[in-house]
Design an enzyme around this catalytic site. Structure first.
Site, PDB file in Angstrom:
ATOM      1  CB  SER A  29     -43.345 -57.210 -49.126  1.00 53.30           C
ATOM      2  OG  SER A  29     -42.920 -57.681 -47.723  1.00 53.30           O
ATOM      3  CG  HIS A  60     -39.296 -55.495 -45.178  1.00 56.62           C
ATOM      4  ND1 HIS A  60     -40.591 -55.210 -44.969  1.00 56.62           N
ATOM      5  CD2 HIS A  60     -39.783 -56.978 -46.004  1.00 56.62           C
ATOM      6  CE1 HIS A  60     -41.442 -55.885 -44.995  1.00 56.62           C
ATOM      7  NE2 HIS A  60     -41.615 -56.001 -45.865  1.00 56.62           N
ATOM      8  CG  HIS A  82     -42.660 -59.646 -41.538  1.00 60.02           C
ATOM      9  ND1 HIS A  82     -41.442 -59.537 -41.965  1.00 60.02           N
ATOM     10  CD2 HIS A  82     -43.765 -59.270 -42.152  1.00 60.02           C
ATOM     11  CE1 HIS A  82     -41.752 -58.554 -42.867  1.00 60.02           C
ATOM     12  NE2 HIS A  82     -42.934 -58.692 -43.240  1.00 60.02           N
ATOM     13  CE1 TYR A  84     -39.758 -63.511 -42.323  1.00 62.08           C
ATOM     14  CE2 TYR A  84     -42.270 -63.127 -42.562  1.00 62.08           C
ATOM     15  CZ  TYR A  84     -41.325 -62.634 -42.952  1.00 62.08           C
ATOM     16  OH  TYR A  84     -40.918 -61.976 -44.084  1.00 62.08           O
ATOM     17  CD  GLU A  85     -37.682 -60.061 -40.427  1.00 61.73           C
ATOM     18  OE1 GLU A  85     -36.471 -59.918 -40.637  1.00 61.73           O
ATOM     19  OE2 GLU A  85     -38.760 -59.286 -40.495  1.00 61.73           O
ATOM     20  CB  ALA A 112     -47.037 -58.267 -49.700  1.00 62.80           C
ATOM     21  CG  MET A 210     -47.243 -64.582 -43.617  1.00 61.72           C
ATOM     22  SD  MET A 210     -45.460 -65.233 -44.531  1.00 61.72           S
ATOM     23  CE  MET A 210     -46.592 -66.014 -45.270  1.00 61.72           C
ATOM     24  CB  SER A 211     -46.856 -58.034 -41.616  1.00 59.06           C
ATOM     25  OG  SER A 211     -47.955 -57.409 -43.237  1.00 59.06           O
ATOM     26  CG  ASN A 234     -50.185 -63.961 -53.003  1.00 57.04           C
ATOM     27  OD1 ASN A 234     -50.037 -63.150 -52.380  1.00 57.04           O
ATOM     28  ND2 ASN A 234     -51.372 -65.693 -52.773  1.00 57.04           N
ATOM     29  CG  HIS A 246     -40.061 -62.460 -50.125  1.00 56.28           C
ATOM     30  ND1 HIS A 246     -41.153 -61.907 -49.519  1.00 56.28           N
ATOM     31  CD2 HIS A 246     -39.156 -61.852 -50.753  1.00 56.28           C
ATOM     32  CE1 HIS A 246     -40.457 -60.831 -49.396  1.00 56.28           C
ATOM     33  NE2 HIS A 246     -39.500 -60.440 -49.526  1.00 56.28           N
TER      34      HIS A 246
END
Ligand code: HPA
Length: 276
Positions: A29, A60, A82, A84-85, A112, A210-211, A234, A246
């Protein structure tokens, strides 16, 4: 049905003639601008590669860019998928094995991440030394594809020791502060609760995201060497004052992208001159 990675690999190989990428690069990201520095580009949209799920996340772009970073021939995923997609975990087998089949021996992946360390803040880079996998599934569940690797495989030093040393040396020479730490992977799409972050710290996590982990599992299974660098976007939930969004990830991803680009370009130059 699982699509065999040779389908995508053959499409790519038929268009790249003598060109042979050595390194697969995945840009996370806010980091996709590194691909702009690739010369002699040949680009494939994921939509044209069978079995490549199309990324739906802002930041992306969803294309595979082949060409040279410096003098190093690379295959660069500008944007990743990902879980989550809704992409099935098995899709990671198609994507990573395609990179392997077109010649990539090494996978260098970026992401990220939120930092679980007070001393590593937004905009900094963290070299991933190891990981903790909290994903609910694994791309390699199911019949084993013997042509790519064994049923059971080790994850000792999954993040290659020699490549890590090279990153350290190059970062030092560029005066880039490169933290090192353990990446803890969760499926998302939600950011964490404060209690989860406290628990993840106790587990030994130093960055959370998350990746990366599904890709690394498939790459290690088929014998690719792996290195990974997180761009810290963050402080993890409950640790900082700013709300995590995001947009925030993309903003700080872009800030970190300058150092990430310098680091990656120099590491690739160094590996071209002096492979390890
Ligand atoms: N948590 C999970 N994924 C992330 C974060 C985070 O704080 N920041 C960027 N990706």
């Amino acid at each position: 049905m699982q699509i065999h990675p040779s389908q995508s690999a053959n499409i790519i190989l038929s268009k790249i003639a003598e060109f042979k990428p050595k390194i697969g690069l995945i840009l996370g990201s806010g980091l996709s601008s590194l691909a702009n520095a690739i010369t002699q580009q040949i680009t494939f949209s994921y939509a044209d590669l069978p079995g490549f799920p199309v990324s739906t996340v802002a930041g992306h772009p969803g294309q595979l860019v082949l060409g040279y970073l410096g003098e190093m021939p690379v295959a660069c995923m500008q944007g990743r998928i990902h879980p989550y997609e809704g992409a099935p975990y098995s899709a990671f087998k198609t994507v990573i094995r395609t990179l392997k089949l077109i010649g990539c021996e090494i996978l260098i992946t970026t992401n990220a991440s939120g930092s679980l360390r007070e001393d590593v803040g937004p905009g900094q880079l963290m070299l991933i030394t190891d990981h903790i996998n909290l994903h609910p599934s694994n791309p390699l569940i199911g019949p084993n594809d013997e042509e790519f690797g064994p049923r059971f495989f080790a994850m000792d030093e999954a993040y290659d020791v020699k490549l890590r040393q090279r990153f350290r040396t190059v970062a030092h020479s560029l005066n880039i502060k490169l933290a090192e730490g353990v990446y803890l992977g969760i499926p998302g799409p939600n950011f964490e609760t404060h209690a989860e972050i406290r628990a993840f710290k106790i587990l030994g996590g130093e960055a959370v995201g998350m990746s990366t982990i599904p890709e690394v599992l498939v790459a290690r299974h088929c014998g690719m060497r792996v290195a990974a660098v997180a761009a810290i976007t963050n402080f993890a939930a409950g640790m900082g004052n700013e709300e995590i969004t995001h947009e925030h990830t993309l903003h700080y991803g872009k800030l970190a992208a300058t150092d990430m680009s310098r680091l990656m370009t120099s590491v690739l130059e160094s590996l071209h001159r002096d492979p390890c």
